[in-house]
Design a protein around this motif. Structure first.
Motif, PDB file in Angstrom:
ATOM      1  N   ASP A  96      -6.864  -1.286   6.573  1.00 47.28           N
ATOM      2  CA  ASP A  96      -7.347  -0.033   5.975  1.00 47.28           C
ATOM      3  C   ASP A  96      -6.281   0.542   5.062  1.00 47.28           C
ATOM      4  N   CYS A  97      -4.988   0.364   5.414  1.00 46.71           N
ATOM      5  CA  CYS A  97      -3.905   0.808   4.538  1.00 46.71           C
ATOM      6  C   CYS A  97      -3.901  -0.033   3.259  1.00 46.71           C
ATOM      7  N   ILE A  98      -3.100   0.399   2.287  1.00 48.25           N
ATOM      8  CA  ILE A  98      -3.046  -0.314   1.000  1.00 48.25           C
ATOM      9  C   ILE A  98      -1.962  -1.397   1.024  1.00 48.25           C
ATOM     10  N   PRO A  99      -2.330  -2.640   0.733  1.00 53.69           N
ATOM     11  CA  PRO A  99      -1.301  -3.655   0.477  1.00 53.69           C
ATOM     12  C   PRO A  99      -0.903  -3.563  -0.997  1.00 53.69           C
ATOM     13  N   ILE A 100       0.376  -3.361  -1.254  1.00 52.27           N
ATOM     14  CA  ILE A 100       0.851  -3.190  -2.625  1.00 52.27           C
ATOM     15  C   ILE A 100       1.779  -4.337  -3.005  1.00 52.27           C
ATOM     16  N   LEU A 146      -2.790  -2.931  -6.360  1.00 47.15           N
ATOM     17  CA  LEU A 146      -3.178  -2.223  -5.138  1.00 47.15           C
ATOM     18  C   LEU A 146      -4.373  -2.959  -4.557  1.00 47.15           C
ATOM     19  N   GLY A 147      -4.178  -3.599  -3.414  1.00 50.57           N
ATOM     20  CA  GLY A 147      -5.192  -4.475  -2.849  1.00 50.57           C
ATOM     21  C   GLY A 147      -6.266  -3.757  -2.058  1.00 50.57           C
ATOM     22  N   PRO A 148      -7.149  -4.518  -1.411  1.00 49.63           N
ATOM     23  CA  PRO A 148      -8.264  -3.952  -0.641  1.00 49.63           C
ATOM     24  C   PRO A 148      -7.792  -2.982   0.438  1.00 49.63           C
ATOM     25  N   SER A 149      -8.412  -1.819   0.475  1.00 53.23           N
ATOM     26  CA  SER A 149      -8.113  -0.821   1.502  1.00 53.23           C
ATOM     27  C   SER A 149      -9.339   0.067   1.671  1.00 53.23           C
ATOM     28  N   ILE A 150      -9.273   1.014   2.579  1.00 56.05           N
ATOM     29  CA  ILE A 150     -10.413   1.883   2.836  1.00 56.05           C
ATOM     30  C   ILE A 150     -10.662   2.799   1.630  1.00 56.05           C
ATOM     31  N   SER A 151     -11.937   3.082   1.370  1.00 55.44           N
ATOM     32  CA  SER A 151     -12.291   3.891   0.208  1.00 55.44           C
ATOM     33  C   SER A 151     -12.574   5.339   0.588  1.00 55.44           C
ATOM     34  N   LEU A 152     -12.710   6.169  -0.433  1.00 53.29           N
ATOM     35  CA  LEU A 152     -12.897   7.609  -0.243  1.00 53.29           C
ATOM     36  C   LEU A 152     -14.063   7.932   0.694  1.00 53.29           C
ATOM     37  N   SER A 153     -15.177   7.237   0.561  1.00 51.10           N
ATOM     38  CA  SER A 153     -16.380   7.592   1.323  1.00 51.10           C
ATOM     39  C   SER A 153     -16.222   7.402   2.830  1.00 51.10           C
ATOM     40  N   LYS A 154     -15.180   6.675   3.256  1.00 51.22           N
ATOM     41  CA  LYS A 154     -14.997   6.390   4.679  1.00 51.22           C
ATOM     42  C   LYS A 154     -13.653   6.821   5.243  1.00 51.22           C
ATOM     43  N   TYR A 155     -12.860   7.510   4.433  1.00 52.12           N
ATOM     44  CA  TYR A 155     -11.510   7.849   4.887  1.00 52.12           C
ATOM     45  C   TYR A 155     -11.367   9.355   5.084  1.00 52.12           C
TER      46      TYR A 155
END
Length: 249
Positions: A96-100, A146-155
């Motif tokens: 869920d965090c951002i892999p950078i 900035l890789g796959p992570s949780i989006s605004l609609s679910k965070y």
């Protein structure tokens, strides 16, 4: 922030950034289809001759060089940079965090950081860039994914977390009732777009928009591809990695 800036393998095992491939940086954001595979197995999907470097991640802003890792790769930190050596693979894990991932298009040095809301608030992005500078990088030569992570609609976050995030981009007195691409108020909940906060931090650090690519994949919504801590309530995660080059030699 378009999906066509990214490639996914036919088997859906990992995702790559076209920007990084353009500059010949081998990398991967692995999906849940790799199940419980670890770096020593995953690396074989993209390379046959790399050293492996990983961290014991603790939601900090600490960034270290590969030369500072202990022999068991269990040093506590959330960012890692290469050591002017070709074929070092740097690994981080997220759910869920951002892999950078960051790469220097001139020197070939690379970095990988893990950024949840704590990492973003503590400015791990700024810290990673500054550590790269100490190794000889110039900001104008850096590209960032900035890789796959949780989006605004679910965070959803608490009010204090939103204010810390706003402070991290110097937005201390923003009116929470106004329309913003950073956050949204919905039925009493506060929703935030963590990747947009990270993007704004990068811009403030002098990285140009054309050198930043942002994945639109959401770890919560794209359930077939990713684990999500918020959705699954289980400690499962996917790996991301980048391999250093020797472009200056």
């Amino acid at each position: 922030m378009k999906k066509n800036e990214w490639l996914i393998t036919k088997t859906n095992e990992y995702i790559q950034s076209r920007l990084f491939l353009k500059y010949k940086f081998n990398h991967a954001f692995y999906t849940r289809l790799n199940k419980s595979s670890k770096p020593n197995k995953l690396i074989k999907k993209i390379s046959n001759c790399c050293s492996i470097h990983q961290l014991n991640q603790v939601h900090s802003k600490k960034v270290i060089k590969t030369t500072e890792l202990n022999e068991f790769n269990l040093t506590q930190a959330d960012g890692i940079i290469s050591s002017n050596i070709k074929d070092q693979s740097l690994w981080i894990y997220t759910a869920d965090c951002i892999p950078i991932l960051i790469a220097d298009t001139k020197t070939g040095d690379v970095a990988a950081s893990h950024a949840g809301w704590k990492g973003v608030c503590n400015k791990i992005i700024k810290q990673t860039i500054e550590e790269l500078e100490l190794s000889g990088s110039e900001r104008k030569n850096l590209i960032v994914a900035l890789g796959p992570s949780i989006s605004l609609s679910k965070y959803t976050v608490k009010d204090d977390v939103l204010h810390l995030l706003l402070r991290s981009i110097n937005e201390k007195n923003i009116n929470l009732s106004i329309k913003s691409d950073l956050f949204k108020l919905k039925e009493g909940d506060i929703l935030v777009d963590l990747k947009k906060f990270a993007y704004k931090q990068l811009i403030k650090e002098g990285i140009t928009g054309e050198n930043i690519t942002v994945s639109n994949y959401c770890t919560f919504l794209d359930e077939e591809l990713f684990y999500s801590w918020r959705r699954d309530k289980m400690k499962l995660f996917q790996w991301s990695c980048i391999i250093s080059g020797n472009l200056n030699k």
